[in-house]
Design a protein around this motif. Structure first.
Motif, PDB file in Angstrom:
ATOM      1  N   ARG A 138     -42.210  32.215  25.296  1.00 31.67           N
ATOM      2  CA  ARG A 138     -42.403  32.734  24.006  1.00 31.67           C
ATOM      3  C   ARG A 138     -44.199  32.847  23.132  1.00 31.67           C
ATOM      4  O   ARG A 138     -44.210  31.775  23.490  1.00 31.67           O
ATOM      5  CB  ARG A 138     -41.253  32.039  23.336  1.00 31.67           C
ATOM      6  N   ALA A 139     -43.685  33.182  22.332  1.00 31.09           N
ATOM      7  CA  ALA A 139     -45.007  32.849  21.479  1.00 31.09           C
ATOM      8  C   ALA A 139     -45.589  31.983  20.580  1.00 31.09           C
ATOM      9  O   ALA A 139     -44.905  30.755  20.869  1.00 31.09           O
ATOM     10  CB  ALA A 139     -45.390  34.366  20.115  1.00 31.09           C
ATOM     11  N   MET A 140     -47.123  31.029  21.026  1.00 33.84           N
ATOM     12  CA  MET A 140     -47.258  29.775  20.200  1.00 33.84           C
ATOM     13  C   MET A 140     -47.229  29.771  19.013  1.00 33.84           C
ATOM     14  O   MET A 140     -46.994  28.476  18.388  1.00 33.84           O
ATOM     15  CB  MET A 140     -48.587  29.664  20.681  1.00 33.84           C
ATOM     16  N   ASP A 141     -46.810  30.340  17.916  1.00 27.43           N
ATOM     17  CA  ASP A 141     -46.654  30.120  17.197  1.00 27.43           C
ATOM     18  C   ASP A 141     -45.312  30.661  16.842  1.00 27.43           C
ATOM     19  O   ASP A 141     -45.166  30.178  15.289  1.00 27.43           O
ATOM     20  CB  ASP A 141     -47.295  31.621  15.952  1.00 27.43           C
ATOM     21  N   ARG A 142     -44.526  29.855  17.500  1.00 29.27           N
ATOM     22  CA  ARG A 142     -42.391  30.096  17.146  1.00 29.27           C
ATOM     23  C   ARG A 142     -42.847  28.868  16.489  1.00 29.27           C
ATOM     24  O   ARG A 142     -43.499  27.739  16.894  1.00 29.27           O
ATOM     25  CB  ARG A 142     -41.933  30.323  18.259  1.00 29.27           C
ATOM     26  N   VAL A 144     -39.927  27.452  16.926  1.00 30.48           N
ATOM     27  CA  VAL A 144     -38.758  26.623  18.591  1.00 30.48           C
ATOM     28  C   VAL A 144     -39.123  27.326  19.383  1.00 30.48           C
ATOM     29  O   VAL A 144     -39.420  27.808  19.531  1.00 30.48           O
ATOM     30  CB  VAL A 144     -37.319  26.360  17.539  1.00 30.48           C
ATOM     31  N   ALA A 145     -39.247  25.893  20.247  1.00 35.76           N
ATOM     32  CA  ALA A 145     -40.034  26.176  21.925  1.00 35.76           C
ATOM     33  C   ALA A 145     -40.875  27.130  21.906  1.00 35.76           C
ATOM     34  O   ALA A 145     -40.813  28.489  22.801  1.00 35.76           O
ATOM     35  CB  ALA A 145     -38.891  26.432  22.539  1.00 35.76           C
ATOM     36  N   PRO A 146     -42.621  26.753  20.925  1.00 31.95           N
ATOM     37  CA  PRO A 146     -43.463  27.902  21.132  1.00 31.95           C
ATOM     38  C   PRO A 146     -44.122  27.705  22.948  1.00 31.95           C
ATOM     39  O   PRO A 146     -43.801  26.757  23.217  1.00 31.95           O
ATOM     40  CB  PRO A 146     -44.684  27.158  20.184  1.00 31.95           C
ATOM     41  N   GLY A 147     -44.057  29.072  23.415  1.00 30.47           N
ATOM     42  CA  GLY A 147     -44.943  28.946  24.526  1.00 30.47           C
ATOM     43  C   GLY A 147     -43.898  28.476  25.676  1.00 30.47           C
ATOM     44  O   GLY A 147     -44.123  28.725  27.488  1.00 30.47           O
ATOM     45  N   GLN A 148     -42.330  28.544  25.629  1.00 30.81           N
ATOM     46  CA  GLN A 148     -41.499  27.896  26.424  1.00 30.81           C
ATOM     47  C   GLN A 148     -40.972  29.243  27.028  1.00 30.81           C
ATOM     48  O   GLN A 148     -40.915  30.761  26.407  1.00 30.81           O
ATOM     49  CB  GLN A 148     -40.590  27.171  25.748  1.00 30.81           C
ATOM     50  N   LEU A 149     -40.236  29.539  28.124  1.00 34.80           N
ATOM     51  CA  LEU A 149     -39.255  30.617  28.928  1.00 34.80           C
ATOM     52  C   LEU A 149     -38.171  31.057  27.812  1.00 34.80           C
ATOM     53  O   LEU A 149     -37.747  30.338  27.694  1.00 34.80           O
ATOM     54  CB  LEU A 149     -39.162  29.750  30.749  1.00 34.80           C
ATOM     55  N   ASP A 150     -37.933  32.342  27.873  1.00 32.61           N
ATOM     56  CA  ASP A 150     -36.830  31.995  27.221  1.00 32.61           C
ATOM     57  C   ASP A 150     -36.312  33.888  28.445  1.00 32.61           C
ATOM     58  O   ASP A 150     -36.954  34.238  28.934  1.00 32.61           O
ATOM     59  CB  ASP A 150     -37.204  33.069  25.800  1.00 32.61           C
ATOM     60  N   ASN A 151     -34.883  33.959  27.488  1.00 34.94           N
ATOM     61  CA  ASN A 151     -33.737  35.110  28.203  1.00 34.94           C
ATOM     62  C   ASN A 151     -35.061  36.183  28.172  1.00 34.94           C
ATOM     63  O   ASN A 151     -35.515  36.620  26.662  1.00 34.94           O
ATOM     64  CB  ASN A 151     -32.927  35.516  27.703  1.00 34.94           C
ATOM     65  N   LEU A 152     -34.366  37.594  28.217  1.00 36.28           N
ATOM     66  CA  LEU A 152     -35.012  39.098  27.647  1.00 36.28           C
ATOM     67  C   LEU A 152     -34.640  39.075  26.488  1.00 36.28           C
ATOM     68  O   LEU A 152     -35.502  39.435  25.499  1.00 36.28           O
ATOM     69  CB  LEU A 152     -34.336  40.079  28.649  1.00 36.28           C
ATOM     70  N   ILE A 153     -33.078  38.687  26.028  1.00 35.02           N
ATOM     71  CA  ILE A 153     -32.366  39.026  24.533  1.00 35.02           C
ATOM     72  C   ILE A 153     -32.154  37.825  23.975  1.00 35.02           C
ATOM     73  O   ILE A 153     -31.643  37.421  24.821  1.00 35.02           O
ATOM     74  CB  ILE A 153     -32.141  39.773  24.244  1.00 35.02           C
ATOM     75  N   THR A 222     -41.291  43.666  20.145  1.00 37.10           N
ATOM     76  CA  THR A 222     -41.737  43.591  18.787  1.00 37.10           C
ATOM     77  C   THR A 222     -41.936  43.260  17.759  1.00 37.10           C
ATOM     78  O   THR A 222     -42.492  43.922  16.399  1.00 37.10           O
ATOM     79  CB  THR A 222     -41.034  45.846  18.488  1.00 37.10           C
ATOM     80  N   ASP A 223     -41.662  42.455  17.478  1.00 38.72           N
ATOM     81  CA  ASP A 223     -41.517  41.831  16.824  1.00 38.72           C
ATOM     82  C   ASP A 223     -41.886  40.253  16.795  1.00 38.72           C
ATOM     83  O   ASP A 223     -41.847  39.182  16.340  1.00 38.72           O
ATOM     84  CB  ASP A 223     -40.135  41.341  16.554  1.00 38.72           C
ATOM     85  N   GLY A 224     -42.652  39.994  17.452  1.00 42.24           N
ATOM     86  CA  GLY A 224     -43.877  39.244  17.545  1.00 42.24           C
ATOM     87  C   GLY A 224     -43.462  37.160  18.778  1.00 42.24           C
ATOM     88  O   GLY A 224     -43.814  36.474  17.890  1.00 42.24           O
ATOM     89  N   GLU A 225     -42.265  37.487  18.994  1.00 45.45           N
ATOM     90  CA  GLU A 225     -41.218  36.688  19.266  1.00 45.45           C
ATOM     91  C   GLU A 225     -41.679  36.189  20.690  1.00 45.45           C
ATOM     92  O   GLU A 225     -41.715  34.327  21.342  1.00 45.45           O
ATOM     93  CB  GLU A 225     -40.199  36.782  19.178  1.00 45.45           C
ATOM     94  N   VAL A 226     -42.087  37.111  21.721  1.00 46.16           N
ATOM     95  CA  VAL A 226     -42.161  37.058  22.638  1.00 46.16           C
ATOM     96  C   VAL A 226     -43.360  37.618  23.252  1.00 46.16           C
ATOM     97  O   VAL A 226     -43.966  38.590  22.701  1.00 46.16           O
ATOM     98  CB  VAL A 226     -41.598  37.629  23.495  1.00 46.16           C
ATOM     99  N   GLU A 227     -44.778  36.783  23.399  1.00 45.41           N
ATOM    100  CA  GLU A 227     -46.422  37.348  24.123  1.00 45.41           C
ATOM    101  C   GLU A 227     -45.867  37.749  25.541  1.00 45.41           C
ATOM    102  O   GLU A 227     -46.401  38.593  25.852  1.00 45.41           O
ATOM    103  CB  GLU A 227     -47.168  35.753  24.278  1.00 45.41           C
TER     104      GLU A 227
END
Length: 284
Positions: A138-142, A144-153, A222-227
């Motif tokens: 996840r992007a650092m500007d989120r 919730v949970a900035p920089g943490q790991l997430d699912n594909l979608i 495409t929405d900036g949520e994932v780095e």
């Protein structure tokens, strides 16, 4: 640390700090006592007693209920309990599959302990060495949970969209996956949890999908949520969930469910039954 620690972290709460929030005799949420006491001054549509919060008898239809909740949402932000309104609305449901009683801004759902729904997609690839899972950071500007790991979608379920429509929207925004490919995603169940955080209670349900992808697929956010995205073998995924706090809190549950369903986590594990049962907790 253990897999059970991840489940327990999503199921910590103290009901004594809350009052049930009811509409037409049906509990739809939980509100902390301090906020509950202030609500009648925010909007006379709230009726508060020592044992519960409800809506006045004249607040009878969808729009009237939504207006009262909108006043409360604005107050929560004004009071500094939430950073800002999101302008994205969640349905207020007594249970999944029925008509919503009202809508509420996503930013304040936890403040009112209202059940929220979302969807998560496990994007995976079959290789000669076994399954590999796509992992997003996840992007650092989120918020919730900035920089943490997430699912594909992954995404919340807003009012006004079906799950299928939301799946198409989130797939394009989060991974650059078009309608034809995401149509191959297979619904595989749900995980539930009841978690207390700084805002309130989160009685959440995540609908799960598995999407088998070709080896040459490359996700594109495409929405900036994932780095960044990486593809990990299941051994690495499981070790990361077990040994670190690198994953967004609820994604741990989604990954554990995937490990169970695909046979990586087997009944030989001493905590197997507790893990399986813990992935589906009552909203209470």
């Amino acid at each position: 640390m253990s897999f059970l620690d991840r489940i327990r972290a999503c199921n910590t709460h103290d009901f004594s700090a809350y009052r049930p929030f009811e509409v037409d005799g049906v509990r739809i949420g939980w509100i902390r006592h301090a906020l509950a006491e202030e609500l009648p001054d925010v909007d006379p549509g709230f009726v508060v007693s020592a044992g519960r919060v409800t809506l006045a008898p004249e607040v009878r239809d969808f729009e009237a209920r939504s207006a009262v909740l909108a006043h409360a949402a604005a107050y929560v932000v004004e009071k500094g309990l939430a950073r800002k309104l999101r302008g994205e609305f969640y349905p207020v449901l007594p249970r999944w599959g029925v008509e919503p009683l009202a809508r509420i801004d996503r930013a304040v759902v936890a403040h009112f302990g209202i059940a929220a729904y979302g969807l998560h997609v496990n994007g995976f690839v079959r290789t000669p060495a076994g399954l590999e899972l796509w992992v997003g950071r996840r992007a650092m500007d989120r918020g919730v949970a900035p920089g943490q790991l997430d699912n594909l979608i992954a995404g919340g379920q807003p009012i006004g969209l079906t799950l299928a429509e939301n799946l198409v929207k989130e797939a394009e925004e989060e991974a650059g996956i078009g309608p034809e490919l995401i149509a191959q995603a297979v619904p595989v169940g749900a995980v539930t949890y009841l978690m207390e955080n700084e805002h309130g209670l989160k009685p959440d349900t995540l609908f799960l999908y598995d999407l088998e992808l070709p080896p040459d697929f490359e996700p594109r956010n495409t929405d900036g949520e994932v780095e960044t995205f990486e593809r990990w073998p299941l051994d690495k995924v499981a070790a990361s969930v077990h040994d670190t706090l690198d994953w967004k809190f609820n994604v741990n549950l989604v990954v554990l469910d995937f490990l169970v369903r695909h046979g990586w986590l087997t009944p030989e594990h001493p905590d197997y039954l507790e893990i399986v049962h813990g992935l589906r907790r009552s909203a209470a």
